[in-house]
Design a protein around this motif. Structure first.
Motif, short mmCIF file in Angstrom:
data_model
loop_
_atom_site.label_atom_id
_atom_site.label_comp_id
_atom_site.label_asym_id
_atom_site.label_seq_id
_atom_site.Cartn_x
_atom_site.Cartn_y
_atom_site.Cartn_z
N TRP A 184 -5.23 -2.08 4.56
CA TRP A 184 -5.58 -1.79 3.17
C TRP A 184 -5.50 -3.07 2.35
O TRP A 184 -4.49 -3.78 2.39
CB TRP A 184 -4.67 -0.71 2.59
N HIS A 193 -5.70 -4.90 -1.36
CA HIS A 193 -5.57 -4.67 -2.80
C HIS A 193 -6.71 -5.36 -3.54
O HIS A 193 -7.22 -6.40 -3.10
CB HIS A 193 -4.22 -5.21 -3.30
N LEU A 216 -8.86 8.30 8.28
CA LEU A 216 -9.76 7.87 7.20
C LEU A 216 -10.97 8.80 7.12
O LEU A 216 -11.38 9.20 6.02
CB LEU A 216 -10.20 6.43 7.44
N HIS A 257 -15.38 -2.91 6.39
CA HIS A 257 -14.95 -1.52 6.27
C HIS A 257 -14.92 -0.91 7.67
O HIS A 257 -15.84 -1.12 8.46
CB HIS A 257 -15.93 -0.76 5.37
N PRO A 260 0.83 -1.21 0.00
CA PRO A 260 0.00 0.00 0.00
C PRO A 260 0.86 1.26 0.00
O PRO A 260 1.91 1.30 0.67
CB PRO A 260 -0.80 -0.12 1.31
N LEU A 296 -1.60 6.54 2.38
CA LEU A 296 -2.95 6.11 2.74
C LEU A 296 -3.17 6.27 4.24
O LEU A 296 -2.25 6.07 5.03
CB LEU A 296 -3.18 4.65 2.33
N HIS A 336 -12.26 7.95 0.46
CA HIS A 336 -12.28 6.61 1.03
C HIS A 336 -13.61 6.31 1.73
O HIS A 336 -13.67 5.54 2.67
CB HIS A 336 -11.12 6.42 2.01
N TRP A 382 -7.13 0.11 -3.91
CA TRP A 382 -6.99 -0.17 -2.48
C TRP A 382 -8.28 0.17 -1.76
O TRP A 382 -8.92 1.17 -2.08
CB TRP A 382 -5.84 0.65 -1.87
N THR A 383 -8.66 -0.64 -0.82
CA THR A 383 -9.86 -0.36 -0.02
C THR A 383 -9.53 -0.59 1.45
O THR A 383 -8.77 -1.51 1.79
CB THR A 383 -11.04 -1.25 -0.46
N PRO A 384 -10.07 0.26 2.36
CA PRO A 384 -9.75 0.12 3.78
C PRO A 384 -10.51 -1.05 4.40
O PRO A 384 -11.67 -1.31 4.07
CB PRO A 384 -10.21 1.45 4.38
#
Length: 489
Positions: free
Chosen positions: A140, A142, A25, A116, A14, A18, A32, A104-106
């Motif tokens: 994070w 992928h 966040l 999430h 990551p 980020l 995000h 990328w997602t938290p």
């Protein structure tokens, strides 16, 4: 299998910029924010449309047919079934959807369900967020780890797909209604991602029932205990039309829950078939364009043959494997000629495929074709006939109207031209010598103004075979397997 990652694959790291905590966040705002998978796919697809970038890299031949339907399904937020015979690129298309996810997602670190941080699902995660607050560490994920797939097999269980009660956790004192007692299966573990079921009709009907809640209510049931865990998934399946519509092996309520049904197909024209071979075939030798065209026409002729079962189809892998086999034959010739006594002090033979190398395809690839029941024992004969037809069609398409009397005149004078799997290009060129019209023929075949000896030999062999197939040259095969062209057909 679950997520598609190679055993030694190194996942991307990551970026350092980020957010690392829930507070950071939240401060990052819109970039995000929590979105469902289907919103994410819709937003990213629209962004690619507006920028004019390639939406489905590597997908050949579907631009005007399949892809518009797929795009409409994605924009509508519909789970979908891809219907098509084998080898039509269904799995390739499904896997390409991953590129439409955010890179990328938290996630909450350690969450089996990829929760999430702003939208925890399980009691344990909600308690963790409440306790840590804005100091909660953020992980994070992928997009390559947000894809799961399962090949439907008769032995697939509900536990594989949905999950099962973990007796060890029960023994620790937890109750059956506690989500912490569940060992989650592949579907919930792909929460906030794309899950694919390949060959859905092969899934036992009682197992298909387990997917009903996933598709509609978006929750899961394990051994009668309903867990109100709202899953966030894009579900896509593949199926063969024969299984899907005729055998009735997909239960009606499950079919009803898929929002879109998209039919795939084989390449609609010759150019698309060629483009697919060029893109997918891993060639170990040079294969001239006219030889590739013969193989593309051959694959299409096999699909259309009344001797072949149309319900099973002829995979696009057939033409790809044929090109790779022909290239391997050329490489074999190059290696064997380099070891022969005639090779001493002679320029090494470069591996260039000839049309004669395609003969081996009829035996090595017959297992890829399902023939009609009445054709048993004639498989190689049928394929050999279709290969000759494809060669003749390519000959007419490439060399129509060209004066080839130089070649027919050469053998009319009594000259016999011998070629074959282990005849070198130098030997073939020596036999032919100077032939009127040769340069124009090679140019028509796309071999250029200055072809190598091996390319010139490939062109000459194609012309000789084409003249034979159009009944202008005689042809014999010797006991040693060599081909002799000469005399009138």
């Amino acid at each position: 299998m679950g997520r598609v990652t190679a055993p030694n694959q190194v996942l991307p790291v990551p970026p350092a910029d980020l957010p690392g905590t829930l507070g950071e966040l939240r401060a990052a705002g819109h970039r995000h924010r929590h979105r469902t998978v289907k919103q994410e796919l819709r937003d990213n697809l629209l962004a690619r449309m507006r920028s004019g970038s390639d939406r489905f890299p590597g997908i050949v031949g579907y631009d005007d047919t399949v892809l518009p339907e797929v795009e409409r399904a994605l924009l509508a937020g519909h789970d979908m079934v891809l219907l098509g015979e084998r080898g039509q690129g269904k799995t390739r298309l499904i896997r390409s959807l991953v590129a439409l996810l955010d890179e990328w997602t938290p996630v909450i670190p350690g969450s089996v369900l990829n929760e999430h941080p702003m939208h925890p699902l399980t009691p344990a995660s909600r308690a963790l967020v409440a306790e840590a607050g804005d100091d909660l560490a953020v992980g994070w994920l992928h997009r390559s780890m947000r894809y799961g797939e399962k090949l439907a097999t008769p032995d697939t269980s509900v536990g594989d797909l949905i999950g099962d009660v973990d007796p060890i956790r029960l023994a620790q004192g937890r109750t059956l209604g506690d989500p912490e007692t569940i060992h989650f299966g592949l579907v919930p573990r792909t929460n906030r991602g794309i899950f694919a079921v390949n060959e859905l009709p092969d899934l036992a009907e009682r197992i298909q029932v387990a997917l009903l809640n996933v598709l509609e209510e978006r929750d899961i049931q394990v051994r009668g205990y309903q867990l109100r865990l709202p899953l966030d998934l894009f579900l896509v399946a593949s199926a063969n039309p024969e299984d899907y519509t005729n055998r009735g092996r997909i239960i009606t309520p499950l079919k009803d829950r898929f929002g879109a049904e998209v039919r795939t197909h084989y390449p609609v024209d010759l150019e698309l078939e060629l483009a697919l071979i060029r893109q997918e075939a891993e060639l170990v030798a040079e294969v001239p364009e006219h030889v590739l065209e013969v193989l593309a026409r051959f694959a299409r002729a096999v699909r259309e043959s009344p001797s072949v079962d149309p319900r099973s189809g002829v995979s696009a892998r057939f033409a790809i494997a044929a090109a790779e086999t022909v290239a391997a034959a050329a490489l074999r010739r190059s290696g064997l000629l380099a070891a022969g006594p005639a090779a001493q002090g002679v320029r090494p033979e470069a591996p260039v495929a000839r049309v004669g190398d395609a003969v081996s395809v009829t035996s090595t690839l017959r297992g890829k074709v399902e023939f009609e029941s009445g054709e048993e024992g004639r498989e190689i004969e049928i394929l050999a006939h279709l290969l000759r037809t494809a060669t003749a069609e390519t000959f007419r398409a490439r060399l129509a109207g060209l004066d080839l009397s130089g070649f027919t005149g050469l053998v009319a004078e009594g000259t016999a031209i011998e070629t074959g799997e282990l005849v070198s290009s130098a030997e073939l060129l020596r036999q032919v010598g100077t032939v009127p019209g040769l340069a124009k023929a090679l140019d028509r075949l796309g071999l250029g103004d200055a072809p190598t000896p091996e390319e010139a030999a490939a062109g000459i062999e194609f012309v000789l075979e084409g003249l034979h197939l159009t009944r202008r040259l005689g042809k014999d095969v010797t006991e040693s397997g060599r081909t002799v062209y000469g005399g009138r057909g």
